[in-house]
Design a protein around this motif. Structure first.
Motif, PDB file in Angstrom:
ATOM      1  N   LEU A 170       0.801  -1.093  -0.052  1.00 11.56           N
ATOM      2  CA  LEU A 170      -0.029  -0.028  -0.033  1.00 11.56           C
ATOM      3  C   LEU A 170       0.717   1.356   0.070  1.00 11.56           C
ATOM      4  O   LEU A 170       2.209   1.050   0.298  1.00 11.56           O
ATOM      5  CB  LEU A 170      -0.836   0.062   1.161  1.00 11.56           C
ATOM      6  N   SER A 171       0.331   2.267  -0.100  1.00 16.55           N
ATOM      7  CA  SER A 171       1.042   3.607  -0.413  1.00 16.55           C
ATOM      8  C   SER A 171       1.884   3.836   0.865  1.00 16.55           C
ATOM      9  O   SER A 171       1.247   4.183   1.983  1.00 16.55           O
ATOM     10  CB  SER A 171       0.326   4.975  -0.697  1.00 16.55           C
ATOM     11  N   ILE A 172       3.127   3.956   0.835  1.00 11.21           N
ATOM     12  CA  ILE A 172       4.172   4.354   1.866  1.00 11.21           C
ATOM     13  C   ILE A 172       3.735   5.862   2.150  1.00 11.21           C
ATOM     14  O   ILE A 172       4.145   6.256   3.204  1.00 11.21           O
ATOM     15  CB  ILE A 172       5.618   3.886   1.676  1.00 11.21           C
ATOM     16  N   THR A 173       3.720   6.529   1.056  1.00 11.27           N
ATOM     17  CA  THR A 173       3.319   7.916   1.386  1.00 11.27           C
ATOM     18  C   THR A 173       2.190   8.344   2.176  1.00 11.27           C
ATOM     19  O   THR A 173       2.191   9.143   3.117  1.00 11.27           O
ATOM     20  CB  THR A 173       3.222   8.852  -0.234  1.00 11.27           C
ATOM     21  N   LYS A 174       0.965   7.717   1.962  1.00 10.88           N
ATOM     22  CA  LYS A 174       0.028   7.821   2.768  1.00 10.88           C
ATOM     23  C   LYS A 174       0.268   7.269   4.181  1.00 10.88           C
ATOM     24  O   LYS A 174      -0.284   8.104   5.271  1.00 10.88           O
ATOM     25  CB  LYS A 174      -1.265   7.019   2.318  1.00 10.88           C
ATOM     26  N   GLN A 175       0.734   6.374   4.534  1.00  8.78           N
ATOM     27  CA  GLN A 175       1.314   5.878   5.650  1.00  8.78           C
ATOM     28  C   GLN A 175       2.146   6.702   6.419  1.00  8.78           C
ATOM     29  O   GLN A 175       2.052   7.060   7.557  1.00  8.78           O
ATOM     30  CB  GLN A 175       1.935   4.467   5.613  1.00  8.78           C
ATOM     31  N   ALA A 176       3.025   7.331   5.654  1.00 10.36           N
ATOM     32  CA  ALA A 176       4.085   8.330   6.500  1.00 10.36           C
ATOM     33  C   ALA A 176       3.096   9.463   6.989  1.00 10.36           C
ATOM     34  O   ALA A 176       3.396   9.916   8.018  1.00 10.36           O
ATOM     35  CB  ALA A 176       5.108   8.630   5.630  1.00 10.36           C
ATOM     36  N   ALA A 177       2.143  10.067   6.009  1.00  8.18           N
ATOM     37  CA  ALA A 177       1.353  11.149   6.269  1.00  8.18           C
ATOM     38  C   ALA A 177       0.668  10.857   7.792  1.00  8.18           C
ATOM     39  O   ALA A 177       0.308  11.543   8.448  1.00  8.18           O
ATOM     40  CB  ALA A 177       0.397  11.522   5.431  1.00  8.18           C
ATOM     41  N   VAL A 178      -0.018   9.637   7.788  1.00  4.95           N
ATOM     42  CA  VAL A 178      -0.524   9.347   8.884  1.00  4.95           C
ATOM     43  C   VAL A 178       0.252   9.252  10.305  1.00  4.95           C
ATOM     44  O   VAL A 178      -0.309   9.849  11.456  1.00  4.95           O
ATOM     45  CB  VAL A 178      -1.142   7.788   8.952  1.00  4.95           C
ATOM     46  N   LEU A 179       1.563   8.784  10.378  1.00  8.32           N
ATOM     47  CA  LEU A 179       2.462   8.790  11.287  1.00  8.32           C
ATOM     48  C   LEU A 179       2.764  10.126  11.525  1.00  8.32           C
ATOM     49  O   LEU A 179       3.096  10.506  12.701  1.00  8.32           O
ATOM     50  CB  LEU A 179       3.795   8.040  10.909  1.00  8.32           C
ATOM     51  N   ARG A 180       2.817  11.077  10.643  1.00 11.24           N
ATOM     52  CA  ARG A 180       3.180  12.376  10.883  1.00 11.24           C
ATOM     53  C   ARG A 180       2.251  13.020  11.780  1.00 11.24           C
ATOM     54  O   ARG A 180       2.332  14.091  12.414  1.00 11.24           O
ATOM     55  CB  ARG A 180       3.466  13.220   9.571  1.00 11.24           C
ATOM     56  N   ARG A 181       0.913  12.638  11.576  1.00 10.38           N
ATOM     57  CA  ARG A 181      -0.290  13.341  12.495  1.00 10.38           C
ATOM     58  C   ARG A 181      -0.222  12.825  13.801  1.00 10.38           C
ATOM     59  O   ARG A 181      -0.908  13.444  14.753  1.00 10.38           O
ATOM     60  CB  ARG A 181      -1.475  13.072  11.567  1.00 10.38           C
ATOM     61  N   GLY A 182       0.296  11.702  13.963  1.00 12.92           N
ATOM     62  CA  GLY A 182       0.593  11.219  15.462  1.00 12.92           C
ATOM     63  C   GLY A 182      -0.364  10.022  15.711  1.00 12.92           C
ATOM     64  O   GLY A 182      -1.748  10.143  15.151  1.00 12.92           O
ATOM     65  N   THR A 183       0.073   8.916  16.109  1.00 12.07           N
ATOM     66  CA  THR A 183      -0.867   7.704  16.442  1.00 12.07           C
ATOM     67  C   THR A 183      -0.099   6.904  17.783  1.00 12.07           C
ATOM     68  O   THR A 183       0.865   6.830  17.613  1.00 12.07           O
ATOM     69  CB  THR A 183      -0.787   6.697  15.016  1.00 12.07           C
ATOM     70  N   GLU A 184      -1.180   6.527  18.248  1.00 13.90           N
ATOM     71  CA  GLU A 184      -0.653   6.133  19.824  1.00 13.90           C
ATOM     72  C   GLU A 184      -0.219   4.458  19.669  1.00 13.90           C
ATOM     73  O   GLU A 184       0.729   3.989  20.010  1.00 13.90           O
ATOM     74  CB  GLU A 184      -1.882   6.048  20.762  1.00 13.90           C
ATOM     75  N   VAL A 185      -1.007   3.864  18.734  1.00 10.95           N
ATOM     76  CA  VAL A 185      -0.762   2.395  18.444  1.00 10.95           C
ATOM     77  C   VAL A 185      -0.416   2.092  16.977  1.00 10.95           C
ATOM     78  O   VAL A 185      -1.376   2.465  16.152  1.00 10.95           O
ATOM     79  CB  VAL A 185      -2.148   1.445  18.832  1.00 10.95           C
ATOM     80  N   LEU A 186       0.567   1.402  16.948  1.00  7.61           N
ATOM     81  CA  LEU A 186       0.840   1.095  15.527  1.00  7.61           C
ATOM     82  C   LEU A 186       1.022  -0.464  15.313  1.00  7.61           C
ATOM     83  O   LEU A 186       1.517  -1.186  16.165  1.00  7.61           O
ATOM     84  CB  LEU A 186       2.301   1.664  15.154  1.00  7.61           C
ATOM     85  N   VAL A 187       0.325  -1.070  14.237  1.00  6.86           N
ATOM     86  CA  VAL A 187       0.419  -2.305  13.791  1.00  6.86           C
ATOM     87  C   VAL A 187       1.126  -2.324  12.549  1.00  6.86           C
ATOM     88  O   VAL A 187       0.684  -1.619  11.618  1.00  6.86           O
ATOM     89  CB  VAL A 187      -1.280  -3.017  13.657  1.00  6.86           C
ATOM     90  N   ALA A 188       2.031  -3.186  12.461  1.00  4.42           N
ATOM     91  CA  ALA A 188       3.083  -3.126  11.416  1.00  4.42           C
ATOM     92  C   ALA A 188       3.563  -4.319  11.067  1.00  4.42           C
ATOM     93  O   ALA A 188       3.837  -5.409  11.865  1.00  4.42           O
ATOM     94  CB  ALA A 188       4.289  -1.981  11.565  1.00  4.42           C
TER      95      ALA A 188
END
Length: 484
Positions: A170-188
């Motif tokens: 899936l788009s790494i750019t979109k995933q990076a944008a989500v991380l830049r907004r902040g996320t408490e829990v990450l499944v990876a």
């Protein structure tokens, strides 16, 4: 027990080769040089579980007995989750208290909530900075990542925790944008997370709770170096929980290096231990009759997953099923992630009744009321068999695993079953036999070709006409510079 009350952890050091392997692995390595000698199944698979020096807290009988936020208890009731499974009842009192946990249980035994509820409860009330998640769940496959995300989303929402998923395909750019907004829990998945870290889009220094789910498969897939590197980046004094269906020597290395005085709990170590699952070995005369048997099983009234060895064989058999009137779809690593997601959705909703797959579907797929799994091509080893079979008879439901065996595969399958500690029911079968109907519900396909429509993604919203305007009336061009 608060974090300040927990005993100080010793510094984690990379174990020496001798310590990491231990005498048992050295012995297994040496014995491998002599192909005539075969180790006992337990020696091949499991290592000696570590003994906790701190007594574990006792298991609970109800979720209400746990020290969890009220919002989680309310959501459990709303989701219809009324009683904890054994692995949840045993591990949650300890994981909620901050203890490291080593849990063994087959898929479907309740592992996701066993680690998920503790992870969410211990993260509740905190807010992540951009690019810096507070809790991490590492999984081996995209499908498992999505399943974990789906399972935990209602509980994370109840606690106002942001949950994100990062996987390959899936788009790494979109995933990076989500991380830049902040996320408490990450499944990876390990590979995609490493890519995001290398790009500077994610840092793990604030992660206090880390979960390795299906650790044995991550080791089998060659992710061990990446997983090790990722675990070395999280907060050293944080909590680590490792859950796995089997505990082999590679998992032993992770346990010794990253878990401190863990609480150990083992439940349903293999699919063979599940009393609600039947195992059938069907001996077929030749390749032609094998295909005919598989065709009739696929045409049954009800859903079925059929496993084949290669992407090419999956595609060819799927086309044959469709041409004969079976609503079939293919699932393998050659499909894009959106394609795989749509295929799984079609199977779960019943638009597709026969899912033809490679081992990509052997873990991380949960389908309610799936009562039959068929190994059209026998698996390579007993671990693959157990995980393929784990798609049925989940959470106390019943189900059957059927393996089609050619004459020259008989000895190999007998050895595989012994390694899996399974005594299957064996039957010599032809496609026209009534016994095949009794065991699998097989029936003759209609012969009228069918087409499975592929759902199209929603059309993107049309952009507003004209360039976006900045405060003060100045518009911006396409590259973000003032227009004109």
């Amino acid at each position: 027990m608060t974090r300040s009350e927990r005993p100080a952890r010793p510094a984690r050091k990379r174990p020496s080769r001798a310590r990491a392997e231990g005498p048992a692995k050295a012995s297994a390595r040496n014995s491998a040089k002599s192909p005539k000698r075969r180790a006992e199944p337990t020696a091949q698979v499991d290592f000696a579980l570590p003994e906790s020096t701190t007594p574990a807290l006792p298991a609970v009988e109800a979720f209400a007995d746990l020290d969890m936020p009220a919002a989680l208890l309310k959501t459990l009731a709303a989701q219809g989750v009324t009683e904890p499974f054994p692995i949840q009842a045993a591990t949650l009192p300890n994981s909620l208290a901050g203890r490291d946990v080593l849990g063994r249980g087959r898929t479907g035994s309740g592992k996701t909530l066993a680690f998920g509820l503790a992870l969410l409860a211990r993260t509740a009330g905190r807010r992540a900075e951009e690019r810096a998640p507070l809790a991490l769940v590492l999984v081996p496959t995209r499908e498992l990542a999505q399943q974990v995300t789906d399972a935990l989303t209602p509980y994370a929402t109840a606690l106002n925790l942001r949950l994100a998923t990062v996987v390959g395909g899936l788009s790494i750019t979109k995933q990076a944008a989500v991380l830049r907004r902040g996320t408490e829990v990450l499944v990876a998945t390990p590979g995609r997370l490493k890519d995001l870290i290398d790009r500077g889009d994610c840092v793990l220094g604030h992660v206090r709770t880390t979960v390795l789910d299906e650790a044995d498969q991550m080791a089998d897939m060659g992710f061990l170096p990446q997983v090790t590197a990722l675990l070395q980046q999280v907060e050293p004094e944080g909590q680590t929980m490792l859950f796995s269906a089997t505990l082999d020597r590679n998992v032993d290395r992770l346990v010794r290096q990253f878990l401190t005085d863990p609480v150990v709990h083992s439940v349903d170590p293999s699919a063979g231990a599940v009393t609600t699952m039947e195992h059938h070995v069907l001996y077929v005369a030749d390749e032609t009759d094998k295909k005919a048997v598989a065709m009739r099983i696929a045409a049954r009234d009800g859903r079925v997953i059929l496993f084949l060895d290669t992407k090419r064989s999956v595609d060819r058999f799927t086309k044959r099923l469709l041409a004969n009137g079976v609503r079939a779809a293919a699932l393998h690593g050659g499909r894009t992630q959106p394609q795989r997601n749509r295929t799984l959705d079609q199977f779960k909703t019943g638009r597709v009744t026969a899912l033809v797959a490679t081992n990509v579907a052997a873990r991380g797929i949960h389908v309610d009321d799936l009562d039959l799994v068929v190994n059209v091509d026998p698996p390579a080893d007993h671990k693959d068999y157990l995980h393929r079979g784990g798609r049925t008879a989940r959470a106390g439901e019943s189900g059957s695993v059927v393996t089609l065996v050619l004459p020259d595969e008989k000895r190999e399958i007998s050895r595989l079953m012994a390694d899996a500690q399974i005594t299957p029911q064996t039957t010599r079968i032809r496609s026209s036999d009534e016994e095949l109907v009794r065991i699998t519900g097989a029936r003759e396909p209609s012969g009228v070709a069918v087409t499975i429509e592929v759902p199209q993604p929603a059309a993107p919203a049309k952009p507003k006409s004209g360039p976006a305007r900045r405060p003060g009336g100045r518009s911006r061009g396409r590259r973000g510079r003032p227009a004109g």
